[in-house]
Scaffold this motif. Structure first.
Motif, PDB file in Angstrom:
ATOM      1  N   ILE A 154       0.875  -1.415   0.064  1.00 50.12           N
ATOM      2  CA  ILE A 154      -0.075   0.097   0.039  1.00 50.12           C
ATOM      3  C   ILE A 154       0.789   1.349   0.092  1.00 50.12           C
ATOM      4  O   ILE A 154       1.830   1.609   0.789  1.00 50.12           O
ATOM      5  N   GLY A 155       0.501   2.339  -0.786  1.00 54.20           N
ATOM      6  CA  GLY A 155       1.082   3.469  -0.882  1.00 54.20           C
ATOM      7  C   GLY A 155       0.229   4.626  -1.037  1.00 54.20           C
ATOM      8  O   GLY A 155      -0.927   4.410  -1.189  1.00 54.20           O
ATOM      9  N   VAL A 156       0.850   5.877  -1.026  1.00 55.66           N
ATOM     10  CA  VAL A 156       0.157   7.200  -1.224  1.00 55.66           C
ATOM     11  C   VAL A 156       0.906   7.889  -2.145  1.00 55.66           C
ATOM     12  O   VAL A 156       2.066   8.267  -2.175  1.00 55.66           O
ATOM     13  N   ASP A 157       0.036   8.329  -3.228  1.00 63.70           N
ATOM     14  CA  ASP A 157       0.679   9.359  -4.293  1.00 63.70           C
ATOM     15  C   ASP A 157       1.408  10.531  -3.418  1.00 63.70           C
ATOM     16  O   ASP A 157       0.840  11.385  -2.413  1.00 63.70           O
ATOM     17  N   PRO A 158       2.538  11.077  -3.888  1.00 65.57           N
ATOM     18  CA  PRO A 158       3.438  11.943  -3.340  1.00 65.57           C
ATOM     19  C   PRO A 158       2.711  13.339  -3.128  1.00 65.57           C
ATOM     20  O   PRO A 158       2.726  14.199  -2.328  1.00 65.57           O
ATOM     21  N   PHE A 159       1.645  13.577  -4.367  1.00 63.86           N
ATOM     22  CA  PHE A 159       1.050  14.770  -4.466  1.00 63.86           C
ATOM     23  C   PHE A 159      -0.304  14.896  -3.591  1.00 63.86           C
ATOM     24  O   PHE A 159      -1.230  15.669  -3.766  1.00 63.86           O
ATOM     25  N   GLY A 160      -0.819  13.588  -3.110  1.00 69.84           N
ATOM     26  CA  GLY A 160      -1.773  13.421  -2.018  1.00 69.84           C
ATOM     27  C   GLY A 160      -3.088  13.373  -3.135  1.00 69.84           C
ATOM     28  O   GLY A 160      -4.412  13.364  -2.601  1.00 69.84           O
ATOM     29  N   ARG A 161      -3.125  13.095  -4.255  1.00 76.89           N
ATOM     30  CA  ARG A 161      -4.330  12.831  -5.299  1.00 76.89           C
ATOM     31  C   ARG A 161      -4.912  11.507  -5.058  1.00 76.89           C
ATOM     32  O   ARG A 161      -6.157  11.500  -5.221  1.00 76.89           O
ATOM     33  N   PHE A 162      -4.274  10.483  -4.559  1.00 72.71           N
ATOM     34  CA  PHE A 162      -5.091   8.959  -4.424  1.00 72.71           C
ATOM     35  C   PHE A 162      -4.024   8.354  -3.502  1.00 72.71           C
ATOM     36  O   PHE A 162      -2.816   8.477  -3.325  1.00 72.71           O
ATOM     37  N   TRP A 163      -4.629   7.038  -3.071  1.00 63.22           N
ATOM     38  CA  TRP A 163      -3.559   6.110  -2.590  1.00 63.22           C
ATOM     39  C   TRP A 163      -3.934   4.853  -3.588  1.00 63.22           C
ATOM     40  O   TRP A 163      -4.834   4.800  -4.144  1.00 63.22           O
ATOM     41  N   PHE A 164      -2.949   3.884  -3.171  1.00 63.27           N
ATOM     42  CA  PHE A 164      -2.954   2.697  -4.199  1.00 63.27           C
ATOM     43  C   PHE A 164      -2.582   1.481  -3.679  1.00 63.27           C
ATOM     44  O   PHE A 164      -1.883   1.510  -2.538  1.00 63.27           O
ATOM     45  N   ILE A 165      -2.552   0.174  -4.432  1.00 62.97           N
ATOM     46  CA  ILE A 165      -2.015  -0.928  -4.061  1.00 62.97           C
ATOM     47  C   ILE A 165      -1.238  -1.709  -5.366  1.00 62.97           C
ATOM     48  O   ILE A 165      -1.250  -0.965  -6.506  1.00 62.97           O
ATOM     49  N   SER A 166      -0.345  -2.317  -4.666  1.00 61.79           N
ATOM     50  CA  SER A 166       0.488  -3.107  -5.846  1.00 61.79           C
ATOM     51  C   SER A 166      -0.479  -4.138  -6.466  1.00 61.79           C
ATOM     52  O   SER A 166      -1.513  -4.531  -5.923  1.00 61.79           O
ATOM     53  N   ASP A 167       0.209  -5.015  -7.423  1.00 62.51           N
ATOM     54  CA  ASP A 167      -0.525  -6.225  -7.686  1.00 62.51           C
ATOM     55  C   ASP A 167      -0.335  -7.360  -6.881  1.00 62.51           C
ATOM     56  O   ASP A 167       0.442  -7.133  -5.909  1.00 62.51           O
ATOM     57  N   LEU A 168      -1.148  -8.328  -6.639  1.00 60.70           N
ATOM     58  CA  LEU A 168      -1.189  -9.247  -5.357  1.00 60.70           C
ATOM     59  C   LEU A 168       0.029  -9.827  -5.412  1.00 60.70           C
ATOM     60  O   LEU A 168       0.650 -10.471  -6.856  1.00 60.70           O
ATOM     61  N   THR A 169       0.920 -10.029  -4.235  1.00 58.89           N
ATOM     62  CA  THR A 169       2.179 -10.588  -4.246  1.00 58.89           C
ATOM     63  C   THR A 169       3.140 -10.049  -5.172  1.00 58.89           C
ATOM     64  O   THR A 169       4.094 -10.903  -5.440  1.00 58.89           O
ATOM     65  N   GLN A 170       3.085  -9.126  -5.659  1.00 54.74           N
ATOM     66  CA  GLN A 170       3.904  -8.391  -6.837  1.00 54.74           C
ATOM     67  C   GLN A 170       4.300  -6.918  -6.190  1.00 54.74           C
ATOM     68  O   GLN A 170       3.642  -6.052  -6.604  1.00 54.74           O
ATOM     69  N   ALA A 171       5.188  -6.547  -5.528  1.00 52.35           N
ATOM     70  CA  ALA A 171       5.712  -5.428  -5.242  1.00 52.35           C
ATOM     71  C   ALA A 171       6.274  -4.764  -6.096  1.00 52.35           C
ATOM     72  O   ALA A 171       6.471  -3.489  -6.005  1.00 52.35           O
ATOM     73  N   THR A 172       6.520  -5.149  -7.438  1.00 47.91           N
ATOM     74  CA  THR A 172       7.067  -4.458  -8.393  1.00 47.91           C
ATOM     75  C   THR A 172       6.295  -3.976  -9.288  1.00 47.91           C
ATOM     76  O   THR A 172       6.553  -2.982 -10.353  1.00 47.91           O
ATOM     77  N   GLN A 173       4.877  -4.375  -9.524  1.00 47.09           N
ATOM     78  CA  GLN A 173       3.785  -4.348 -10.396  1.00 47.09           C
ATOM     79  C   GLN A 173       2.551  -3.464  -9.900  1.00 47.09           C
ATOM     80  O   GLN A 173       2.252  -3.715  -8.864  1.00 47.09           O
ATOM     81  N   TYR A 174       2.198  -2.482 -10.707  1.00 49.40           N
ATOM     82  CA  TYR A 174       1.106  -1.816 -10.033  1.00 49.40           C
ATOM     83  C   TYR A 174       0.055  -1.416 -11.504  1.00 49.40           C
ATOM     84  O   TYR A 174       0.474  -1.580 -12.521  1.00 49.40           O
TER      85      TYR A 174
END
Length: 468
Positions: A154-174
């Motif tokens: 789980i992460g948050v856009d640095p500009f505060g526009r949205f939050w997001f998740i990775s693909d399942l068990t794939q920390a390098t893919q979004y």
């Protein structure tokens, strides 16, 4: 003849702007209430743990640390280090930037993917491949924080526009389809944190809860009808503790999550103390040991405050020569606690029996509540402090405390008196002062820097009425 009467010695930090009302302070002590009857007092001030050097790096400061199922990783300066059990360190990659970093990890076959974000970019250490790679997926915008839930990073856009998740068990893919913005009210997103089976997303003014729906895209959806009218002041000023979330609110109050609602735990005195500080730089940590559960909140331009769930009291941590505590990170690893220094590349091991900070003085201090006789003048014949005396090692000459007092609410103080707290084996020594003048009200200040236990158990004074 006057008799010894109890004086309230134990308490938390509660220094109000109106100092004659209260100028109480507790530094490098932990108030602890007796859990069974029969003790010398109902409360004591427990010596907070000091620390000694465990490891050192070639870079500074320590920007973040993480225990990934036994693998201890630290970012110091621009370098990612693996810390070994013998205190040695090994450089395993580069994490650009100078500010705080955040870690999270998932599980993959035979190992883990460990995510490190620095606000602008993200990096993944793959324990199976033994390689550090930058996240280059175009759908990854960077993030100031990282967290993990149900196989997703789980992460948050640095500009505060949205939050997001990775693909399942794939920390390098979004995916751009797995992004959520503030829905209940238009609000810039500041941070997010996992609590139980929900993600709590903080904006500048509000908080919302999201749950995993199991959908292939748009996996997390807002929990309808559950919102908070309190945001978070800083991306790093929130932490999980005691099956809940604690955070610095956007209104300058400190909160604990109770159910789905914020409960204020800060006091007016603390809110006054932090009112003029830079909240956006504040960061939170936690420490849990020997029953104490501490939410530790540091303001780089101010003090370090800690709230103990066990006692429900606030106190302060402060390092010698500084206003704040020098530890930038707190990490539990292999059943021990380790801290990273904000000004150098050192890692320390915390220890309840260590009464220095890597050899520097660890000064414990208590400024008491006001002792008075309802405006009547009294002659103070003496004050008596009950310490756990006689604990200083043989050969150590520093076995003294400093005692001073104020009769004007902490604006001015008497010259400190230096009194022994007992060299090795002096278990019956009394910490006592006599002939302390006349007053209508008095506040006591007790400071100890001795490299030995300095638990403060009780206090008494002898005071007799005087002719006005």
């Amino acid at each position: 003849m006057s008799q010894w009467q109890p004086v309230q010695i134990v308490g938390g930090a509660y220094a109000d702007d109106t100092r004659p009302f209260s100028c109480q302070d507790t530094v490098n002590y932990l108030p602890l209430q007796a859990e069974r009857p029969g003790g010398r007092s109902d409360w004591l001030l427990r010596s907070a743990p000091g620390f000694r050097q465990f490891a050192t790096t070639q870079n500074k400061p320590v920007r973040g640390a993480h225990d990934a199922e036994g693998l201890f990783l630290v970012v110091a300066g621009r370098t990612l280090y693996r810390v070994n059990t013998n205190g040695s360190t090994a450089s395993i990659g580069t994490i650009p930037g100078v500010g705080r970093v955040s870690f999270a990890h998932n599980q993959i076959e035979n190992g883990n993917q460990i995510v490190i974000v620095n606000g602008q970019a993200g990096y993944v250490w793959n324990t199976v491949a033994g390689a550090l790679t930058q996240i280059t997926d175009e759908a990854f915008p960077g993030s100031p924080i990282a967290d993990f839930m149900d196989g997703y990073i789980i992460g948050v856009d640095p500009f505060g526009r949205f939050w997001f998740i990775s693909d399942l068990t794939q920390a390098t893919q979004y995916s751009t389809l797995d992004r959520q913005d503030a829905e209940s009210q238009p609000d810039k997103i500041v941070t997010a944190i996992v609590v139980g089976d929900l993600v709590l997303v903080f904006g500048e003014r509000t908080g919302e809860f999201f749950e995993n729906t199991g959908a292939d895209t748009g996996t997390f959806q807002r929990v309808r009808g559950v919102t908070m009218d309190v945001g978070c002041a800083s991306a790093h000023a929130r932490a999980r503790l005691d099956n809940s979330v604690y955070w610095l609110g956007s209104d300058g109050n400190v909160y604990r999550l109770v159910g789905n609602s914020p409960q204020r735990i800060s006091t007016a005195a603390i809110e006054q103390a932090i009112a003029g500080l830079n909240w956006s730089n504040a960061f939170a940590q936690t420490f849990e040991d020997r029953g104490h559960k501490l939410f530790v909140l540091t303001f780089p331009d101010g003090h370090t405050w800690q709230f103990d769930v066990l006692s429900q009291e606030w106190s302060r941590r402060q390092s010698n020569g500084l206003k704040r505590w020098r530890l930038n990170t707190l990490t539990k690893w292999r059943r021990q606690w380790y801290g990273g220094d904000f000004s150098n590349g050192k890692l320390y091991q915390l220890d309840w029996d260590e009464m220095t900070e890597d050899g520097a003085p660890l000064v414990s201090e208590r400024v008491t509540a006001v002792t008075h006789a309802d405006g009547n003048p009294v002659v103070v014949d003496g004050v008596l402090l009950v310490f756990d005396v006689g604990r200083v090692d043989v050969g150590v000459s520093d076995h003294f405390c400093s005692i001073s007092y104020s009769d004007d609410g902490g604006h001015n103080w008497s010259n400190p008196a230096i009194v022994s707290i007992g060299k090795a084996g002096e278990f019956r020594r009394s910490v006592e002062l006599r002939r302390l003048g006349m007053t209508r009200e008095r506040v006591w200040k007790v400071s100890v820097s001795s490299p030995a236990k300095r638990d403060l158990i009780a206090a008494s004074w002898k005071a007799a009425g005087a002719r006005s």
